[in-house]
Design an enzyme around this catalytic site. Structure first.
Site, PDB file in Angstrom:
ATOM      1  N   SER A 674       1.231  -1.120  -0.201  1.00  0.00           N
ATOM      2  CA  SER A 674       0.299   0.039   0.217  1.00  0.00           C
ATOM      3  C   SER A 674       1.140   1.228  -0.056  1.00  0.00           C
ATOM      4  CB  SER A 674      -1.001  -0.104   1.383  1.00  0.00           C
ATOM      5  OG  SER A 674      -0.206   0.007   2.631  1.00  0.00           O
ATOM      6  N   LYS A 717      -6.311   3.533   8.704  1.00  0.00           N
ATOM      7  CA  LYS A 717      -5.199   4.734   8.142  1.00  0.00           C
ATOM      8  C   LYS A 717      -6.124   5.305   8.462  1.00  0.00           C
ATOM      9  CE  LYS A 717      -3.554   1.570   5.443  1.00  0.00           C
ATOM     10  NZ  LYS A 717      -3.113   0.570   3.918  1.00  0.00           N
TER      11      LYS A 717
END
Length: 799
Positions: A674, A717
């Site tokens: 990611s 996140k």
């Protein structure tokens, strides 16, 4: 010391050779064999020296003692396995002056140690005492050959006498080496005498122990014989009253307990066996313990309570703030159970970071369903027997954790929380995760088999809920559970949890009244922002606990009615701020990107740094990065090189420039794809010199075509980005649908920009536009010495 001479060295393990000793040795190390071969070509003289550590296969000179024995090789025989059997005779003590490495073996420069003849009345008296003591030693130590008693007294020289006796002593290698290093004959005799005295004391104790054990064995055999006689008498006269009462009690319990057919047959069989045993025998204790366990666990005892969804919702809301989607799924689960009156549904697995309330949620579910709550901790369990129990053949055997939990619950429809299910391990004793498969499978757990009970036990009415920090567990186990993710809390949720649950609990624990301990919302927010950085609330509870303790102290010290935690007291009580919040770098910088990461403890920010320097086109990567992240960097590198001209980078730059990418916090392993767009952005920034916005963070996987693909853990996140004070976050376009699960307070606090290509990332993140360039290969050719980015080890250095 005599004149110096040079001899090959043979290091010895676990043996010290004394002068006048003839000893067979087996030699297998290459250097030792070559030293012997060299000796056999010469005068057959060799230096025998003991090494300090017997486990050392290749001892250096510093690992060898400095006093040894000059010896003569009497016979050498090479064996079929490549080792050498050699017969050596010690001649005299020798002190090592220096070692020389001859590559194939060591040589030592030595000098023979001169000894006095030991003449004199003191040496004579010591010699007689040592010989007499040696006779006592041989009588106790059967390992010394009897012929030694005949030869030792005939030795007239005190020095030779001391060495000969030392060779027969069963003492440590260090003690023998000390004897070898004593050049004074009188002192050596004294040392030998002292060592023999110590050994004789130990041998006398060993003799006493052997005698005691022998007597104990005879006593045990006698008791066995008497017990057999007693059993025969009991069969004639009948059982004693106490034993008969115990058997009657067990018989009543067997009839009263609602055992299964198999369990009843087993219990009656064991009771019949117990009747024919002596109450004093060890086997009868084993059988009594077994029957006690079998009759103590619940058989057919169920607590009934109808599930009230309104009441259940009230319990969940009262015990936990937030977690709306989690509570909604739990209520759905309870609603289906209430309607079908069955537990054949899925096993719930609550997955989330530490401190988010997984275990307390389990307690609330148990309260809502009216079931007995039992927590079964699986953290660190590595033995299958801890789940299924030990077989009765083992001493101290007992049932596994499942049956123990049922005994504790005292009901067949208990609520069992399997805590920390992801922390189980496996080793040579079996795999406890595999043993749990039967427990968690509704179609199999009605006939759960415990090794200790040896009968099937019905677990079908038990409600099992599991908790875990991550999904790092075997796939078959995951297939039997429905995963409910519990994400971290937002700042507002933490504030409410602190006010509703943590502060009242702390006030009660510390004996404080609400009016004495006043913590304003601002103080709680400051603790959340500047003193904790977590997904849950455990650190927040610790910080508030510290405030409560200091408040109790100052109430007594300052003689005041109450204390309010204002800014001044917060700084005094909590100390220096541990984290920055809402503060970004003062200026936009080249090559520094803020990425977003997901861990089993929640979301976190990931700083990525890149620098360039003159070089040969190498890429260096540091920061404890794992394979997937390295591949992500390689993909970003290939994409940037393929679009170099559009980004304003001429291809010759790559062959003349080294790029170093570093992810700080090197002690923490990092993996996952990611951070792909962040890596590509860092490379473009450092190669073009265009700074990156200081207030932006991003997450997204990159393809070789520059497309930004979806990632996981978006909510965690974004929570991490908000905690860290980031203003703008770039996320993959494909993850836009996941924003529905993100709390509105998080979306309001961040500018979230979905992107689908790296071009969009560069547009939003760089402070200036990219200027395409043209390049004529004829004018600026790429030299043939440039490193090719073909994915081999030369193109990327990893540390």
């Amino acid at each position: 010391m005599s004149e110096l001479r040079t001899l090959p060295v043979l290091p010895l393990r676990d043996i010290v050779v004394f002068p006048h000793m003839v000893v067979p040795l087996f030699v297998g190390r290459d250097k030792s064999v070559r030293a012997l071969e060299e000796v056999m070509r010469g005068d057959k003289q060799i230096l025998l020296v003991t090494q300090k550590n017997s486990a050392d296969d290749d001892p250096a000179p510093g690992d060898i003692f400095e006093v040894g024995v000059l010896a003569t090789v009497l016979q050498l025989l090479k064996l079929p396995d490549g080792t050498v059997k050699v017969l050596v005779e010690g001649k005299a003590r020798a002190a090592v002056v220096s070692f020389t490495d001859q590559e194939s073996y060591y040589e030592a420069q030595i000098g023979e140690v001169s000894e006095d003849d030991g003449a004199g009345p003191e040496a004579e008296a010591l010699s007689r005492a040592v010989v007499e003591q040696f006779e006592n030693y041989v009588k106790l130590n059967k390992k010394v050959p009897p012929e030694a008693l005949a030869s030792i007294p005939q030795i007239a020289e005190p020095g030779k006498l001391a060495d000969s006796i030392a060779a027969h002593l069963s003492v440590k290698i260090g003690d023998k080496q000390n004897l070898l290093e004593i050049f004074d004959v009188v002192k050596r005799l004294e040392k030998v005498f002292a060592l023999m005295e110590g050994e004789i004391s130990v041998l006398q104790v060993e003799k006493k122990i052997r005698s005691r054990v022998k007597r104990q064995m005879e006593k045990t055999q006698r008791e066995y014989y008497l017990n057999e006689q007693m059993k025969a008498i009991q069969r004639e006269l009948g059982d004693p009253d106490d034993a008969r009462d115990e058997l009657i009690d067990l018989e009543k319990r067997i009839k009263k307990t609602k055992l299964s057919k198999e369990a009843r047959t087993k219990a009656e069989s064991e009771l019949k066996k117990l009747r024919n045993m002596s109450p004093m025998s060890a086997e009868s204790t084993v059988v009594r313990n077994y029957l006690d366990w079998l009759l103590s666990i619940p058989w057919g005892k169920a607590k009934t309570k109808k599930i009230d969804l309104v009441e259940s919702e009230g319990i969940l809301d009262a015990d936990h703030y937030g977690l709306e989607k989690v509570k909604e799924r739990i209520l759905e689960y309870l609603a289906v159970q209430a309607r079908t009156n069955s537990l054949k549904g899925p096993i719930l697995c609550l997955v989330g970071p530490p401190g988010v309330g997984k275990t307390s949620l389990g307690k609330s579910i148990a309260k809502a369903t009216g079931r007995e709550f039992v927590r079964m901790s699986l953290g660190g369990v590595r033995d299958e027997a801890e789940i299924r129990g030990h077989r009765r053949t083992y001493i101290g055997s007992m049932p596994g954790k499942v049956v123990q939990s049922m005994k504790k619950a005292k009901t067949t429809n208990a609520f069992v929380l399997l805590d920390e299910i992801d922390k189980m391990g496996s080793d040579y004793r079996g795999d406890p995760a595999s043993a749990l498969l039967e427990v968690l499978d509704p179609s199999q757990n009605s006939t759960f088999g415990d090794h200790y009970l040896e009968v099937d036990y019905d677990l079908s009415q038990v409600m099992f809920v599991t908790t875990a920090n991550s999904l790092n567990m075997p796939q078959p186990l995951l297939d039997r559970m429905e995963i409910i993710r519990i994400p971290g809390y937002t700042e507002d949720e933490k504030l409410e949890i602190a006010k509703r649950h943590i502060l009242p609990k702390l006030a009660k624990d510390h004996g404080l009244k609400p009016a004495e301990f006043i913590v304003p919302d601002k103080a709680i927010r400051d603790l959340i922002r500047y003193y904790t950085r977590e997904a849950g609330v455990r650190s927040l509870e610790r910080e508030l606990g510290a405030l409560a303790r200091k408040t109790v102290r100052d109430l007594a010290r300052e003689k005041v009615a109450s204390i309010t935690i204002d800014d001044e007291r917060l700084a005094k009580y909590a100390g220096v701020k541990k984290y920055r919040y809402g503060e970004t770098d003062e200026v936009d910088q080249v090559g520094i990107v803020t990425g977003l990461a997901w861990t089993e403890f929640g979301g976190d920010i990931l700083t990525i740094e890149a620098v360039k320097m003159p070089g040969k086109g190498r890429m260096q990567i540091t920061g404890n990065l794992k394979d997937v992240m390295k591949e992500s960097i390689a993909a970003a590198n290939s994409y940037v090189r393929s679009r170099a001209l559009q980004f304003g980078i001429k291809p010759p730059v790559f062959e003349k420039t080294d790029v170093h990418i570093h992810v700080p916090d090197g002690a923490t392993p990092k993996d996952g794809p990611s951070a792909g767009i962040a890596m590509a952005l860092a490379m473009v920034s450092v190669l073009t010199g265009i700074p990156i916005r200081k207030d932006i963070a991003m997450t997204g996987e990159i393809t070789l075509r520059g497309r930004v693909t979806a990632i996981g853990g978006l909510k965690e996140k974004l929570l991490a980005a908000l905690r860290s004070g980031v203003k703008t976050v770039l996320i993959p376009q494909e993850n836009e649908k996941d924003l529905a699960d993100v709390p509105q307070t998080v979306k309001d606090g961040l500018e979230i920009i979905p992107v689908s290509t790296v071009d969009e990332v560069l547009k939003h993140a760089l402070t200036g536009p990219l200027t395409p360039v043209e390049w004529n290969e004829a004018e600026e050719p790429i030299t043939t010495s440039a490193k090719k980015d073909d994915g081999d080890s030369d193109a990327m250095l990893t540390h």
